[in-house]
Design an enzyme around this catalytic site. Sequence first.
Site, PDB file in Angstrom:
ATOM      1  N   THR A  40       0.831  -1.208   0.000  1.00 16.60           N
ATOM      2  CA  THR A  40       0.000   0.000   0.000  1.00 16.60           C
ATOM      3  C   THR A  40       0.861   1.251   0.000  1.00 16.60           C
ATOM      4  O   THR A  40       0.557   2.236  -0.689  1.00 16.60           O
ATOM      5  CB  THR A  40      -0.928  -0.002   1.226  1.00 16.60           C
ATOM      6  N   HIS A  43       2.008   1.989  -3.439  1.00 10.72           N
ATOM      7  CA  HIS A  43       0.973   2.691  -4.210  1.00 10.72           C
ATOM      8  C   HIS A  43       0.979   4.182  -3.868  1.00 10.72           C
ATOM      9  O   HIS A  43       0.846   5.037  -4.754  1.00 10.72           O
ATOM     10  CB  HIS A  43      -0.408   2.099  -3.912  1.00 10.72           C
ATOM     11  N   GLU A  64       2.477  -0.420   9.225  1.00 13.52           N
ATOM     12  CA  GLU A  64       3.115  -1.629   9.740  1.00 13.52           C
ATOM     13  C   GLU A  64       4.178  -1.188  10.738  1.00 13.52           C
ATOM     14  O   GLU A  64       5.151  -0.534  10.356  1.00 13.52           O
ATOM     15  CB  GLU A  64       3.740  -2.440   8.603  1.00 13.52           C
ATOM     16  N   CYS A 107     -16.502  -4.390   9.402  1.00 16.88           N
ATOM     17  CA  CYS A 107     -17.107  -3.074   9.641  1.00 16.88           C
ATOM     18  C   CYS A 107     -17.228  -2.311   8.327  1.00 16.88           C
ATOM     19  O   CYS A 107     -16.272  -2.209   7.556  1.00 16.88           O
ATOM     20  CB  CYS A 107     -16.253  -2.286  10.634  1.00 16.88           C
TER      21      CYS A 107
END
EC number: 1.1.1.103
Length: 343
Positions: A40, A43, A64, A107
């Site tokens: 991610t 990106h 992370e 969620c």
Amino acid sequence: MKALAKLERAPGLTLTDVKKPEVGHNDVMIRITRTAICGTDIHIWKWDDWAQKTIPVPMHVGHEYVGEIVEMGQEVRGFAIGDRVSGEGHITCGFCRNCRAGRRHLCRNTVGVGVNREGAFAEYLVIPAFNAFKIPPEISDDLAAIFDPFGNATHTALSFNLVGEDVLITGAGPIGIMAVAIAKHVGARNVVITDVNDYRLELARKMGATRAVNVSRESLRDVMADLHMTEGFDVGLEMSGVPSAFTSMLEAMNHGGKIALLGIPPAQTAIDWTQVIFKGLEIKGIYGREMFETWYKMVAMLQSGLDLSPILTHHFKVDDYQEAFATMLSGESGKVILDWTAA
């Protein structure tokens, strides 16, 4: 405090100074010691279409991490100053049907740390105490920093019973490679992984893959024959998001097989649905980690001998972040760790 931030709508990140976050009544403040670079984050670095639509600017990113609790809100229970923690990067609403039913990973109002709100590429991170997870002393900072992607691999791999099963993994990124080790650890028979990146396929071999197949040179069907597999794979873990990889997986599955999808294919990807229907395949989409069953499973596997050390291939001080991202972008790395202790 020092942070790696997206300061303008363009490729790259900038090491800059930002305001230290404030702690709410139910929050913990974590002093970051290690972070890892995620796909991610790549990106976001490249500033591709997804990042342009998703990432607020300016904002520091990253999700992370591991660190130490240095401050707590007055309502926080169950933690203490000095606790070493990582944290669940999906902050959930707590009020939707799935949250109230205990399915917080589903969620519908999830907010992502380092994606929708300020992230962990910083000296300090504030998150809800609910999202923090204590790290046992025998687990290193480097391993704790990759609990987020390790959790993706765990959630995907443990979606189905793997004991004695033949498992196909498409995509030898770090998550796919960790899934190899998980599948072997919990008792899979043959674990075959496919990709076109020889460096990462070699990492997969080190992590226990029965066969690591470069599909640009080798036929998956030939590999199945070599392994005396006459009926196809029982479980498929799609980690690549590459349509041709998913197509080959569908063709290689046994009737009644089960597939977990973590890779994100292009929006209009077409598949042969007759493979799904007439084979009676079960397909499950995977997003994030189950809260917090996945986290407990990660710790239990590490404590019972799962070895992920081969995936930790590169380490950099945060000041050398440009070299770290270049290493990740090269495709010739596993997980790349940034050290914040000298920040």
